[in-house]
Scaffold this motif. Sequence first.
Motif, PDB file in Angstrom:
ATOM      1  N   ALA A 134       0.825  -1.212   0.000  1.00 31.68           N
ATOM      2  CA  ALA A 134       0.000   0.000   0.000  1.00 31.68           C
ATOM      3  C   ALA A 134       0.855   1.256   0.000  1.00 31.68           C
ATOM      4  O   ALA A 134       0.509   2.260  -0.635  1.00 31.68           O
ATOM      5  N   THR A 135       1.972   1.228   0.715  1.00 30.51           N
ATOM      6  CA  THR A 135       2.871   2.382   0.727  1.00 30.51           C
ATOM      7  C   THR A 135       3.370   2.689  -0.677  1.00 30.51           C
ATOM      8  O   THR A 135       3.389   3.857  -1.110  1.00 30.51           O
ATOM      9  N   ILE A 136       3.754   1.657  -1.398  1.00 27.42           N
ATOM     10  CA  ILE A 136       4.276   1.837  -2.753  1.00 27.42           C
ATOM     11  C   ILE A 136       3.164   2.242  -3.722  1.00 27.42           C
ATOM     12  O   ILE A 136       3.326   3.157  -4.534  1.00 27.42           O
ATOM     13  N   LEU A 137       2.016   1.575  -3.642  1.00 30.36           N
ATOM     14  CA  LEU A 137       0.904   1.890  -4.543  1.00 30.36           C
ATOM     15  C   LEU A 137       0.386   3.304  -4.320  1.00 30.36           C
ATOM     16  O   LEU A 137       0.033   4.008  -5.274  1.00 30.36           O
ATOM     17  N   ALA A 138       0.332   3.734  -3.062  1.00 34.46           N
ATOM     18  CA  ALA A 138      -0.126   5.094  -2.771  1.00 34.46           C
ATOM     19  C   ALA A 138       0.813   6.123  -3.382  1.00 34.46           C
ATOM     20  O   ALA A 138       0.376   7.137  -3.945  1.00 34.46           O
ATOM     21  N   LYS A 139       2.093   5.863  -3.283  1.00 37.45           N
ATOM     22  CA  LYS A 139       3.072   6.782  -3.852  1.00 37.45           C
ATOM     23  C   LYS A 139       2.968   6.813  -5.367  1.00 37.45           C
ATOM     24  O   LYS A 139       2.995   7.880  -5.993  1.00 37.45           O
ATOM     25  N   GLY A 142     -10.744   4.012 -10.108  1.00 44.16           N
ATOM     26  CA  GLY A 142      -9.314   3.792 -10.296  1.00 44.16           C
ATOM     27  C   GLY A 142      -8.550   3.665  -9.003  1.00 44.16           C
ATOM     28  O   GLY A 142      -7.368   4.017  -8.928  1.00 44.16           O
ATOM     29  N   VAL A 143      -9.200   3.152  -7.968  1.00 47.35           N
ATOM     30  CA  VAL A 143      -8.590   3.028  -6.651  1.00 47.35           C
ATOM     31  C   VAL A 143      -7.775   1.735  -6.572  1.00 47.35           C
ATOM     32  O   VAL A 143      -8.300   0.660  -6.876  1.00 47.35           O
ATOM     33  N   PRO A 144      -6.507   1.774  -6.169  1.00 50.43           N
ATOM     34  CA  PRO A 144      -5.758   0.530  -5.963  1.00 50.43           C
ATOM     35  C   PRO A 144      -6.381  -0.293  -4.834  1.00 50.43           C
ATOM     36  O   PRO A 144      -6.700   0.244  -3.775  1.00 50.43           O
ATOM     37  N   VAL A 145      -6.556  -1.586  -5.071  1.00 52.75           N
ATOM     38  CA  VAL A 145      -7.206  -2.473  -4.101  1.00 52.75           C
ATOM     39  C   VAL A 145      -6.277  -3.638  -3.797  1.00 52.75           C
ATOM     40  O   VAL A 145      -5.667  -4.214  -4.708  1.00 52.75           O
ATOM     41  N   VAL A 169      -5.835   3.900  -1.022  1.00 49.82           N
ATOM     42  CA  VAL A 169      -5.549   2.495  -1.296  1.00 49.82           C
ATOM     43  C   VAL A 169      -6.438   1.695  -0.352  1.00 49.82           C
ATOM     44  O   VAL A 169      -6.429   1.925   0.866  1.00 49.82           O
ATOM     45  N   VAL A 170      -7.233   0.788  -0.881  1.00 47.20           N
ATOM     46  CA  VAL A 170      -8.203   0.047  -0.075  1.00 47.20           C
ATOM     47  C   VAL A 170      -7.691  -1.377   0.138  1.00 47.20           C
ATOM     48  O   VAL A 170      -7.386  -2.094  -0.825  1.00 47.20           O
ATOM     49  N   ILE A 171      -7.586  -1.767   1.406  1.00 41.97           N
ATOM     50  CA  ILE A 171      -7.173  -3.123   1.784  1.00 41.97           C
ATOM     51  C   ILE A 171      -8.381  -3.832   2.392  1.00 41.97           C
ATOM     52  O   ILE A 171      -8.961  -3.341   3.361  1.00 41.97           O
ATOM     53  N   ILE A 172      -8.762  -4.957   1.819  1.00 42.98           N
ATOM     54  CA  ILE A 172      -9.909  -5.725   2.310  1.00 42.98           C
ATOM     55  C   ILE A 172      -9.381  -7.053   2.836  1.00 42.98           C
ATOM     56  O   ILE A 172      -8.894  -7.890   2.066  1.00 42.98           O
TER      57      ILE A 172
END
Length: 686
Positions: free
Chosen positions: A353-358, A518-521, A490-493
């Motif tokens: 998530a840190t990488i995808l958010a960046k 377009g949200v990274p999941v 960034v959404v973590i389920i």
Amino acid sequence: MASESQLSKAALSIWAKTNFWNAAPPDDGNKQWLPLAVHMADSGEVAELIWDKYLSPRQRKLLVEPLLRVQGIKESSGSALALLKLIVGAHDIGKCSPMFLTQNTELYERIFKNSDDSLTKYQRAEELRGDNPHSWIGEIAFEKWLESRWNPGKAEKRCATAKQLGSIIGAHHGRPVSWQRHADMANPNLPEVINGDKTWKQTRRELLDWWMEWTDSQEVVSQCREAIFPTTWQSLVAGITVMADWIASNQELFPLVDWNELYPKRLLSPDHHRDRTKAAWEKLHLPPSWQPEILSHDPDELLQTLFALGSDTHARPAQVAAVESAEKMALPGMMIIEEVMGAGKTEAALMAATILAKRAGTSGVLVALPTKATTDAMFSRVVEWAQISAKSGFSLKLQHGNAALNGLYKKIQYGRIASSGNAVSPGQSSSMGIDEESGHSRQPAVVHRWFNKKAALLASVVVCTVDHLLFSALRTKHVSLRHLGISDKVVIIDEVHSYDVYTSQFLKRTVQWLGAFGVPVIALSATLTRRAREELFSAYEKGQELKQAAKEKDKVSEPFDGSVFPAMRKPVVVGGNQVAAQAKGEGAGSSSQTPIYPALSYSDGPGVQVRPLPVLTTKEIEVEHWEGEAGLVADLQTRLQNGGCALVVRNTVANAQRTYETLRTVFGEDVRLVHSRFTQQDRQDN
């Protein structure tokens, strides 16, 4: 920017807010009110501050995208902001109607007493009020105003773009106008006591013309006649409208004016009003957004730094795969990690998530879990990670029914640094200080009182039970406010395998929405079936295709209706063919049916890439049988003679209580009891 002299006395007399009603005068006897024109300026200027101070570059890009396809628009960012301010400021234009204004007889009478008699007077029609809210009146008024500007002299010519933009006005109180109700409100035979005759329509147009000049939106309005605004765009603007309206309606931030000040032109002076809005925003004091910092590209070092672990700690296979995949996967995209319990899936997800958010430019993260117990357990881990990974302080929210009982959350909420409703002052250090293991400073997490209830998802870092995420795909009131919150995260389920058939349908619809934005999941599971994995990727891809379909020049995006948004429930047709919903690549197009587990899957353009993970060393489990609790006590004494922990699970509360009393006599106060009859506070204390 316009001046106050352009409005007539009748337009300046239209009221929007007051602190007294016919049967409920203010306690202190000090009557106050606020003209509609001032509230339009308040909410519109707040929208600009939301654009500048709250929205991330990614969200601004989503709002600019439809205008990039409009010919003649040269400065798309400025045009998008002007259009946003126009819509947000005009959200209450329906209050310029007899149906709304007659709610306060004294203020209504004063309109005719002090104006130039340009309005037709109507009697109060209480029996019609519930079926004709001002938001619906405003939708038709704004739609008709746009059509009159785009098609002068052709009042009967309808325009799809006007419906798209007008539908945002109608939804600002939470519920979109249904197609049938829209037709009823647009009926020329609608009783005049609801929205008035031509004199009222002229006053509404006067206010809208004045507001368009204030926002410098004349050019973008004229150029957007044939523009296509996808459902996602409409929902984001509706969310910003609700947010701006709630802030501008807070009388502590935007005070009303004295009853005797008939025409408060001072508040409509651009310079004076700028000071009013600036002071309100500073008093609101929203915390900054979470901005991730990539502390290392090496999986081992990243794990050690983000979770304050020693230098001898090494990333597990799932964590290495998550970091490497996050750095190369196509965006927007989805990642699914399937691994056994205890393999480090949570850390892998947060590292990714840190990488995808960046990479994606998002400024927030949302972690959703199936139960309150798992959410509480996850909260402390997410807080630690977010504080270390952030460049500065950020807003934080724990969202479930018993969040107020969480000890760490209470400490953050009422502690020295992060008090409720107050952001951290510039230069103020974190209450957590410097992490001794990593040497990296931890940034302060702030629980702000504004991010509450329906606005909870607007906080930067949110840990919640999954229902709060699923609300984003349901016909809930103010769903657009939730869309505004999830559109930049960034959404973590977690534990996506744990939902029943009914809930899984809502989960897939939610993933579809996340794909549309377009949200990274990132989804986590220990026992996900192949079919469930394919369906999740398929839902995400379908959401992306819905957004792409709205870009086609021959595709008209429909306005809101009672099913949240029609684009999410009807087949999308492009060039006469229904858009395929099934994922390509390994998920749907692969001929291989051999299950791969453990594995990490991620989006790769039109397909899905599956990366097998090495199987971790298996553990041996010994099974022994005892008659009575004597054997249990003897075995525990042997196993724990050099220290350690033991878990004893009984099948009923009564058995658990009896075993607890037995073990208490042997091991003393080190024994703890947990069962379903404890109150929530007892569980927290225990």
